[in-house]
Write an enzyme that holds these catalytic residues in place. Structure first.
Site, mmCIF file in Angstrom:
data_model
loop_
_atom_site.group_PDB
_atom_site.id
_atom_site.type_symbol
_atom_site.label_atom_id
_atom_site.label_comp_id
_atom_site.label_asym_id
_atom_site.label_seq_id
_atom_site.Cartn_x
_atom_site.Cartn_y
_atom_site.Cartn_z
ATOM 1 N N SER A 33 0.828 -1.210 0.000
ATOM 2 C CA SER A 33 0.000 0.000 0.000
ATOM 3 C C SER A 33 0.856 1.250 0.000
ATOM 4 O O SER A 33 0.350 2.340 -0.228
ATOM 5 C CB SER A 33 -0.845 0.040 1.275
ATOM 6 N N ASN A 92 -3.636 6.018 -1.240
ATOM 7 C CA ASN A 92 -3.396 6.045 0.204
ATOM 8 C C ASN A 92 -2.733 7.334 0.680
ATOM 9 O O ASN A 92 -2.830 7.686 1.848
ATOM 10 C CB ASN A 92 -2.591 4.822 0.641
ATOM 11 N N HIS A 100 -1.230 -2.481 -7.029
ATOM 12 C CA HIS A 100 -1.939 -2.204 -5.767
ATOM 13 C C HIS A 100 -3.448 -2.343 -5.976
ATOM 14 O O HIS A 100 -4.090 -1.470 -6.561
ATOM 15 C CB HIS A 100 -1.556 -0.793 -5.301
ATOM 16 N N GLU A 135 -3.915 0.344 -8.866
ATOM 17 C CA GLU A 135 -2.830 1.301 -9.099
ATOM 18 C C GLU A 135 -1.621 0.529 -9.605
ATOM 19 O O GLU A 135 -1.268 -0.506 -9.018
ATOM 20 C CB GLU A 135 -2.430 1.987 -7.783
HETATM 21 P P1 NAD Z 1 -3.488 -9.746 6.184
HETATM 22 O O1 NAD Z 1 -2.878 -9.586 7.520
HETATM 23 O O2 NAD Z 1 -4.955 -10.029 6.052
HETATM 24 O O3 NAD Z 1 -2.731 -10.900 5.351
HETATM 25 C C1 NAD Z 1 -1.336 -11.058 5.280
HETATM 26 C C2 NAD Z 1 -1.054 -12.547 5.177
HETATM 27 O O4 NAD Z 1 0.315 -12.746 4.824
HETATM 28 C C3 NAD Z 1 -1.290 -13.307 6.489
HETATM 29 O O5 NAD Z 1 -2.207 -14.369 6.269
HETATM 30 C C4 NAD Z 1 0.101 -13.806 6.852
HETATM 31 O O6 NAD Z 1 0.091 -15.069 7.488
HETATM 32 C C5 NAD Z 1 0.753 -13.903 5.475
HETATM 33 N N1 NAD Z 1 2.220 -13.966 5.491
HETATM 34 C C6 NAD Z 1 3.088 -13.298 6.290
HETATM 35 N N2 NAD Z 1 4.356 -13.664 5.987
HETATM 36 C C7 NAD Z 1 4.293 -14.552 4.968
HETATM 37 C C8 NAD Z 1 5.248 -15.295 4.228
HETATM 38 N N3 NAD Z 1 6.549 -15.175 4.492
HETATM 39 N N4 NAD Z 1 4.812 -16.127 3.264
HETATM 40 C C9 NAD Z 1 3.498 -16.271 3.011
HETATM 41 N N5 NAD Z 1 2.531 -15.599 3.678
HETATM 42 C C10 NAD Z 1 2.926 -14.748 4.650
HETATM 43 O O7 NAD Z 1 -3.107 -8.391 5.394
HETATM 44 P P2 NAD Z 1 -3.807 -7.760 4.082
HETATM 45 O O8 NAD Z 1 -4.808 -6.749 4.494
HETATM 46 O O9 NAD Z 1 -4.212 -8.859 3.150
HETATM 47 O O10 NAD Z 1 -2.581 -6.931 3.457
HETATM 48 C C11 NAD Z 1 -1.588 -7.558 2.676
HETATM 49 C C12 NAD Z 1 -0.863 -6.511 1.852
HETATM 50 O O11 NAD Z 1 -1.803 -5.837 1.006
HETATM 51 C C13 NAD Z 1 -0.161 -5.411 2.668
HETATM 52 O O12 NAD Z 1 1.028 -5.036 2.013
HETATM 53 C C14 NAD Z 1 -1.175 -4.287 2.624
HETATM 54 O O13 NAD Z 1 -0.582 -3.024 2.796
HETATM 55 C C15 NAD Z 1 -1.714 -4.445 1.208
HETATM 56 N N6 NAD Z 1 -3.043 -3.859 0.981
HETATM 57 C C16 NAD Z 1 -4.004 -3.930 1.940
HETATM 58 C C17 NAD Z 1 -5.254 -3.362 1.684
HETATM 59 C C18 NAD Z 1 -6.345 -3.447 2.726
HETATM 60 O O14 NAD Z 1 -7.362 -2.749 2.586
HETATM 61 N N7 NAD Z 1 -6.224 -4.277 3.734
HETATM 62 C C19 NAD Z 1 -5.525 -2.757 0.454
HETATM 63 C C20 NAD Z 1 -4.522 -2.726 -0.509
HETATM 64 C C21 NAD Z 1 -3.273 -3.284 -0.249
#
Ligand code: NAD
Length: 296
Positions: free
Chosen positions: A124, A195, A145, A157
């Site tokens: 993000s 963001n 993104h 994005e």
């Molecule tokens: P989340 O916490 O729901 O999921 C992250 C997952 O990654 C977890 O299940 C965790 O176990 C896993 N993980 C951690 N280390 C790992 C590894 N080494 N190998 C495999 N899996 C691993 O988080 P999320 O909300 O899905 O966010 C994930 C990414 O997406 C972040 O970079 C976040 O900034 C980005 N993002 C989030 C949003 C949002 O609205 N939540 C929107 C756009 C982008």
């Protein structure tokens, strides 16, 4: 829905959280084979169950045929072993918003993916140029993104690192179109476009709460009805994840060195408490009962 882009048959997704499972979902529906990984098998299983439920919801709303939904689910392979990314043409990292964690993942990925593979991050806010430096292919490295929830939101994005080549950018633009989504391109500066604008607004809403200007309810009602936003900023923060919101504010604060981006201490406190929003059952609202109840 477009056909898969030539040369991109199998797509890897690292991290099967709320974003990773959504990304796997939309690629599978668009006809790509998907490999989706997480650290533990139970997280992979939970993600597959979430995808199945979300596909069913699309079928119920006549957005997807029942057979297409079964076929899409059949195209997703869950794993806890990075070696399974060995036949991927594109790998999208969607693990937690922690730079060191993402770098460790990319260091491991370059050891297993084919040389032709494009590597991408769903970050993000973290610098694409910096993430690319730990790989052997900064020219084939991009930011892609997605917005949450991925199956619903139209925008993606696309972020070019300093070294990203034109062929990679063009391929990724075609990939986004093949998912039936719209791309907006952003330069590689902290938090990109969406963001950079959205999360400081959420942080300001938390300051408004912290300073007692309004309650959770009045802030969300004011912003929903007063600015025609479909969700109030605190409800949205819970939906995104308060840890993710805080991580983005820290990236803006560190990367742009301007005090206007300082994270609100109340946001920090919620994250320290483990009240991360919907995903943990409690944030600015408590989701453990029938209806969400404000926590302040
Ligand atoms: P989340 O916490 O729901 O999921 C992250 C997952 O990654 C977890 O299940 C965790 O176990 C896993 N993980 C951690 N280390 C790992 C590894 N080494 N190998 C495999 N899996 C691993 O988080 P999320 O909300 O899905 O966010 C994930 C990414 O997406 C972040 O970079 C976040 O900034 C980005 N993002 C989030 C949003 C949002 O609205 N939540 C929107 C756009 C982008």
């Amino acid at each position: 829905m477009g056909n898969p882009v030539e040369g991109i048959g199998t797509v890897g997704v690292v991290g099967a959280g709320q974003m990773g499972n959504g990304i796997a979902h939309v690629f599978a529906v668009a006809g790509y084979d998907v490999v989706m990984s997480d650290l533990e098998q139970d997280r992979v299983d939970a993600a597959l169950a979430a995808i199945e439920g979300n596909l069913q919801r699309q079928v119920n709303r006549d957005l997807l045929g029942a057979e297409d939904s079964v076929a899409a689910l059949g195209r997703i392979r869950g794993t806890t072993d990075m070696a399974d990314f060995g036949d991927c043409d594109l790998v999208i990292e969607a693990a937690a918003e922690i730079e060191d964690l993402k770098k460790t993942i990319f260091r491991k990925l370059v050891e297993v993916v084919p040389e032709r593979a494009i590597l991408a991050s769903n970050t993000s806010s973290i610098s694409i140029t910096r993430l690319a430096t730990v790989t052997d292919r900064p020219e084939r490295f991009m930011g892609i993104h997605f917005m949450n929830p991925v199956p619903v939101m139209k925008l993606v994005e696309l972020i070019r690192g300093i070294a990203t080549d034109e062929a990679t950018f063009d391929t990724m633009r075609a990939v986004v179109a093949s998912l039936g989504k719209e791309a907006a391109s952003a330069e590689d500066f902290p938090a990109f476009i969406v963001n950079r604008v959205l999360v400081p607004m959420i942080n300001e809403a938390v300051y408004t709460l912290y300073e007692g200007v309004g309650t959770v309810q009045s802030i969300d009602t004011a912003m929903k009805l007063g600015t025609n936003h479909p969700m109030g900023p605190l409800e949205l923060a819970d939906f995104i994840g308060l840890d993710t919101c805080l991580a983005i504010m820290n990236v803006l604060h560190d990367g742009l060195a301007d005090t206007k981006y300082r994270p609100c201490p109340l946001l920090v406190k919620y994250v320290e408490a483990g009240w991360l929003g919907r995903k943990t059952g409690r944030g600015f609202y408590d989701y453990r009962g029938d209806a969400p109840v404000p926590t302040r």
